[in-house]
Write an enzyme that holds these catalytic residues in place. Sequence first.
Site, PDB file in Angstrom:
ATOM      1  N   CYS A  84     -15.828  -7.086  11.266  1.00  0.00           N
ATOM      2  CA  CYS A  84     -15.036  -6.827  10.057  1.00  0.00           C
ATOM      3  C   CYS A  84     -13.993  -7.932   9.852  1.00  0.00           C
ATOM      4  O   CYS A  84     -13.259  -8.273  10.785  1.00  0.00           O
ATOM      5  CB  CYS A  84     -14.347  -5.479  10.199  1.00  0.00           C
ATOM      6  SG  CYS A  84     -13.090  -5.196   8.950  1.00  0.00           S
ATOM      7  N   CYS A 117     -10.214  -6.336  10.409  1.00  0.00           N
ATOM      8  CA  CYS A 117      -9.698  -5.767  11.664  1.00  0.00           C
ATOM      9  C   CYS A 117      -8.745  -6.766  12.348  1.00  0.00           C
ATOM     10  O   CYS A 117      -8.918  -7.976  12.231  1.00  0.00           O
ATOM     11  CB  CYS A 117     -10.852  -5.414  12.606  1.00  0.00           C
ATOM     12  SG  CYS A 117     -11.629  -3.815  12.242  1.00  0.00           S
ATOM     13  N   HIS A 157     -10.211   0.563  11.581  1.00  0.00           N
ATOM     14  CA  HIS A 157     -11.337   0.300  10.687  1.00  0.00           C
ATOM     15  C   HIS A 157     -11.875   1.563  10.003  1.00  0.00           C
ATOM     16  O   HIS A 157     -12.340   1.516   8.865  1.00  0.00           O
ATOM     17  CB  HIS A 157     -12.455  -0.353  11.510  1.00  0.00           C
ATOM     18  CG  HIS A 157     -13.626  -0.811  10.706  1.00  0.00           C
ATOM     19  ND1 HIS A 157     -13.586  -1.926   9.895  1.00  0.00           N
ATOM     20  CD2 HIS A 157     -14.889  -0.304  10.571  1.00  0.00           C
ATOM     21  CE1 HIS A 157     -14.768  -2.109   9.311  1.00  0.00           C
ATOM     22  NE2 HIS A 157     -15.578  -1.129   9.703  1.00  0.00           N
ATOM     23  N   ASN A 159     -10.445  -0.395  -4.568  1.00  0.00           N
ATOM     24  CA  ASN A 159     -11.824   0.059  -4.764  1.00  0.00           C
ATOM     25  C   ASN A 159     -12.226   0.759  -3.483  1.00  0.00           C
ATOM     26  O   ASN A 159     -12.314   0.133  -2.438  1.00  0.00           O
ATOM     27  CB  ASN A 159     -12.769  -1.118  -5.022  1.00  0.00           C
ATOM     28  CG  ASN A 159     -12.520  -1.762  -6.364  1.00  0.00           C
ATOM     29  OD1 ASN A 159     -12.239  -1.078  -7.342  1.00  0.00           O
ATOM     30  ND2 ASN A 159     -12.619  -3.081  -6.421  1.00  0.00           N
ATOM     31  N   SER A 213     -16.670  -3.869  -0.822  1.00  0.00           N
ATOM     32  CA  SER A 213     -17.607  -4.601   0.029  1.00  0.00           C
ATOM     33  C   SER A 213     -17.244  -4.486   1.510  1.00  0.00           C
ATOM     34  O   SER A 213     -17.912  -5.049   2.348  1.00  0.00           O
ATOM     35  CB  SER A 213     -17.675  -6.069  -0.411  1.00  0.00           C
ATOM     36  OG  SER A 213     -16.386  -6.608  -0.564  1.00  0.00           O
ATOM     37  N   HIS A 246     -13.166  -1.093   5.696  1.00  0.00           N
ATOM     38  CA  HIS A 246     -11.824  -1.126   6.310  1.00  0.00           C
ATOM     39  C   HIS A 246     -10.787  -0.816   5.225  1.00  0.00           C
ATOM     40  O   HIS A 246     -10.796  -1.433   4.174  1.00  0.00           O
ATOM     41  CB  HIS A 246     -11.558  -2.505   6.921  1.00  0.00           C
ATOM     42  CG  HIS A 246     -10.372  -2.509   7.827  1.00  0.00           C
ATOM     43  ND1 HIS A 246     -10.457  -2.755   9.179  1.00  0.00           N
ATOM     44  CD2 HIS A 246      -9.055  -2.264   7.577  1.00  0.00           C
ATOM     45  CE1 HIS A 246      -9.248  -2.673   9.714  1.00  0.00           C
ATOM     46  NE2 HIS A 246      -8.387  -2.377   8.762  1.00  0.00           N
ATOM     47  N   HIS A 261      -8.250  -0.816   2.607  1.00  0.00           N
ATOM     48  CA  HIS A 261      -7.459  -1.913   2.020  1.00  0.00           C
ATOM     49  C   HIS A 261      -7.391  -1.793   0.517  1.00  0.00           C
ATOM     50  O   HIS A 261      -8.194  -1.098  -0.107  1.00  0.00           O
ATOM     51  CB  HIS A 261      -8.071  -3.262   2.394  1.00  0.00           C
ATOM     52  CG  HIS A 261      -9.359  -3.577   1.681  1.00  0.00           C
ATOM     53  ND1 HIS A 261     -10.555  -2.961   2.003  1.00  0.00           N
ATOM     54  CD2 HIS A 261      -9.644  -4.421   0.657  1.00  0.00           C
ATOM     55  CE1 HIS A 261     -11.516  -3.430   1.223  1.00  0.00           C
ATOM     56  NE2 HIS A 261     -11.004  -4.305   0.393  1.00  0.00           N
ATOM     57  N   GLN A 318      -6.182  -4.366  -3.100  1.00  0.00           N
ATOM     58  CA  GLN A 318      -5.995  -5.737  -3.539  1.00  0.00           C
ATOM     59  C   GLN A 318      -4.788  -5.795  -4.472  1.00  0.00           C
ATOM     60  O   GLN A 318      -4.419  -4.799  -5.093  1.00  0.00           O
ATOM     61  CB  GLN A 318      -7.233  -6.246  -4.260  1.00  0.00           C
ATOM     62  CG  GLN A 318      -8.489  -6.193  -3.396  1.00  0.00           C
ATOM     63  CD  GLN A 318      -9.651  -6.953  -4.009  1.00  0.00           C
ATOM     64  OE1 GLN A 318      -9.503  -8.091  -4.430  1.00  0.00           O
ATOM     65  NE2 GLN A 318     -10.803  -6.319  -4.065  1.00  0.00           N
TER      66      GLN A 318
HETATM   67  O1  G1P Z   1     -13.000  -8.216  -4.428  1.00  0.00           O
HETATM   68  P1  G1P Z   1     -14.151  -7.433  -3.884  1.00  0.00           P
HETATM   69  O2  G1P Z   1     -13.749  -6.160  -3.201  1.00  0.00           O
HETATM   70  O3  G1P Z   1     -15.098  -8.255  -3.060  1.00  0.00           O
HETATM   71  O4  G1P Z   1     -14.993  -7.025  -5.177  1.00  0.00           O
HETATM   72  C1  G1P Z   1     -14.869  -5.834  -5.898  1.00  0.00           C
HETATM   73  O5  G1P Z   1     -13.647  -5.746  -6.626  1.00  0.00           O
HETATM   74  C2  G1P Z   1     -13.429  -6.717  -7.650  1.00  0.00           C
HETATM   75  C3  G1P Z   1     -12.170  -6.370  -8.398  1.00  0.00           C
HETATM   76  O6  G1P Z   1     -12.245  -5.117  -9.041  1.00  0.00           O
HETATM   77  C4  G1P Z   1     -14.614  -6.804  -8.613  1.00  0.00           C
HETATM   78  O7  G1P Z   1     -14.441  -7.923  -9.456  1.00  0.00           O
HETATM   79  C5  G1P Z   1     -15.946  -6.931  -7.869  1.00  0.00           C
HETATM   80  O8  G1P Z   1     -17.016  -6.853  -8.797  1.00  0.00           O
HETATM   81  C6  G1P Z   1     -16.052  -5.795  -6.849  1.00  0.00           C
HETATM   82  O9  G1P Z   1     -17.266  -5.887  -6.142  1.00  0.00           O
END
Ligand code: G1P
Lengths: 390, 390
Positions: free
Chosen positions: B52, B55, B128, B192, B200, B203, B205, B207
Amino acid sequence: MSEKILDEISHRRFNPLTNSWLLVSPHRTKRPWQGQQEAAVANKLPDYDPKCYLCPGNPRAAGDTNPKYENTFAFVNDYSAVKEQQPEYEHHLIQLRQENDRPDLEASLLKAEGVKGVCYVLTFSPKHHLTLADMSAKETLPVIDHWTRIYANHLAASNPLKELVAKVSLSVSQDEAPTPKDEYRYMQIFENKGAAMGCSNPHPHCQVWTTSSMPEEPGKEMDAMAKYRKDHGGRHLLADYVKLELAKAERVVWENDTFVVICPWWAVWPFEVIIIPKRHVRCLLDFTDAERLHFAEAIQEVTRRYDNLFECSFPYSSGIHQAPLKGTQEEIDNSYLHMHFYPPLLRSATVRKFLVGYELMAEPQRDITPEQATVRLRNCGGELYRKSLS
Amino acid sequence: MSEKILDEISHRRFNPLTNSWLLVSPHRTKRPWQGQQEAAVANKLPDYDPKCYLCPGNPRAAGDTNPKYENTFAFVNDYSAVKEQQPEYEHHLIQLRQENDRPDLEASLLKAEGVKGVCYVLTFSPKHHLTLADMSAKETLPVIDHWTRIYANHLAASNPLKELVAKVSLSVSQDEAPTPKDEYRYMQIFENKGAAMGCSNPHPHCQVWTTSSMPEEPGKEMDAMAKYRKDHGGRHLLADYVKLELAKAERVVWENDTFVVICPWWAVWPFEVIIIPKRHVRCLLDFTDAERLHFAEAIQEVTRRYDNLFECSFPYSSGIHQAPLKGTQEEIDNSYLHMHFYPPLLRSATVRKFLVGYELMAEPQRDITPEQATVRLRNCGGELYRKSLS
Ligand SMILES: O=P(O)(O)O[C@H]1O[C@H](CO)[C@@H](O)[C@H](O)[C@H]1O
Ligand SMILES: O=P(O)(O)O[C@H]1O[C@H](CO)[C@@H](O)[C@H](O)[C@H]1O
């Protein structure tokens, strides 16, 4: 010739049709992907499935039986999102006034209105295993004819387009959609193709939802088109746009005499395209017989190229925007028919672009430029990849 | 007391925050589902995964190594959608004038602007396998403190909120986000969660994307909030809305002294909720220490109820809207912090609501009413279902 710097830097582009911006991050496809992979769709379906509620002769969920149709078949959705008959809705402000000392707040913060309408399902073919990509333009023509007939059937009595109906010769021989009792404002024709786009049955079909209200997206476009025409001496936004794109050429995927297929400047989905007629066409009824066939050809080109791109049955949602069923002469004449394709795949048959966190909370974001997508789509014409496999 | 007729008929509701409508079809959940099923997520992850990139102590994709952090950890995304440094963008109208006789069309139909900014990834925990639903309010507090610190660090020099920074005592002891060289307009904090929402890496988190431009969604909300305040004698839209919902009670899922969790009148996603503070709070810096803990409690309630609803690790995207990093005193004071949760599941751990064809082409559409969703979410409080299993 093109603004090459836009391949290198993060930037926003403006969508003049919806009056909104999106974020473009051309360098971003390099990131590693550990997330969800879509199932690659093999398309090994039988041409008839006894359990499918769209195959000819089969019973449907709510009990009706499909006729043994030969081309297309339309019926009212057994689980329609809107219905022709329902009680009227009136917001009960007086009652609320007794519970709550702010009836004014209710009116602006808890606003609702009733919506009536009718939702059709329209099959493209009796064959369970086909998709538009598998069908020739000639085989797709009955679909376009059927769209045209359903549209004609639902025009409000007051619509000036009504007088065109008699002049159009249509080859639909069967399955006429029932004529509704009421007068509706807008008809949205759309297709959800593939499980990734929420399609619950692979039998080739689209939906047609007709509502007493003007939905958000075509409403925004109508406003933008009206404003543009007013600000630009009567010229149409999409007419100008097509002219500009044909001159610049870098976002044109394909064209025939009547239509251009473009990865629009403001595309949100990775391989989003728009089909736009070169001349001003307000609605399906404005097309000549030859133009309807050209439309089928354009749809064929898009769907075949999509399948060829990642060698899979490419998922997408598509939809036609055109003149409202009920509207003023000015609204009708401001309308400019076009068809959107929103496909989710980004990098392969199994890796899609998710429009999620940032996109939902802040602003749509894309990872490749529309110019890069155009090159990819231009280069995958030719025979459908499946044909050469079998 | 409630407008029961809205449980029976198709109707549209108005979202005063974004100034847009959505379609509600309460009877529609009865339709059969033969489409895509999401994988039910078992959450049998290890508490440390050597592969990961989040981690503690692990190497990341672009070569850096994570510190052995104890609570939260922030770093600049190795594949950021926007960057702090890039060439300036100027639209080359003069050059275009030679290729094309319509430079005026270019300016209105091919509009773009450069965007700079910084994208952080912020882990919620070194473990994780955890999610916010597994973490107590006290364990979540460092996340909120870290959000507050990152926000404070990025305020423009001219922002009147700057003077609050010194007054707030924050428990973040490490992993300070670098201070950017430039002045940014807006910071979007979002998560997300789950593969279904494009995450993706499991873990825990979120953004944090900071941009030189005001993104579409918070921009629309800012406009609506400003207009409402002007039209309603200085009162705040969300303050009035909270008061109204507390009085009516039918969309309130949960509350504590500081926050209300509501399935908003205008919810698009089946179990969408919004967390709104009862008093006017412009941004994270306005919270007292006690209020930050109350915020953690509210987030805990939402995420635990979500997991309990279908007994799965419930996917969603969430995001905080608050005052811009750079703005006039009026823009700052018009802002009213709130947090959205957009979860896709509709009927079970494996059947989601797809916002596709009609939703993308015409108007968002939902199948259960927010009032029905409220009842479901109210009834699934209590211990996290996983806890009683183990
Ligand atoms: O940034 P990550 O987690 O790789 O990606 C995810 O979030 C982003 C922000 O919403 C999007 O643009 C991506 O399509 C999604 O897969
Ligand atoms: O009507 P269907 O194909 O069952 O359902 C699909 O299309 C509808 C219209 O876009 C959406 O509301 C549904 O979420 C989607 O699953």
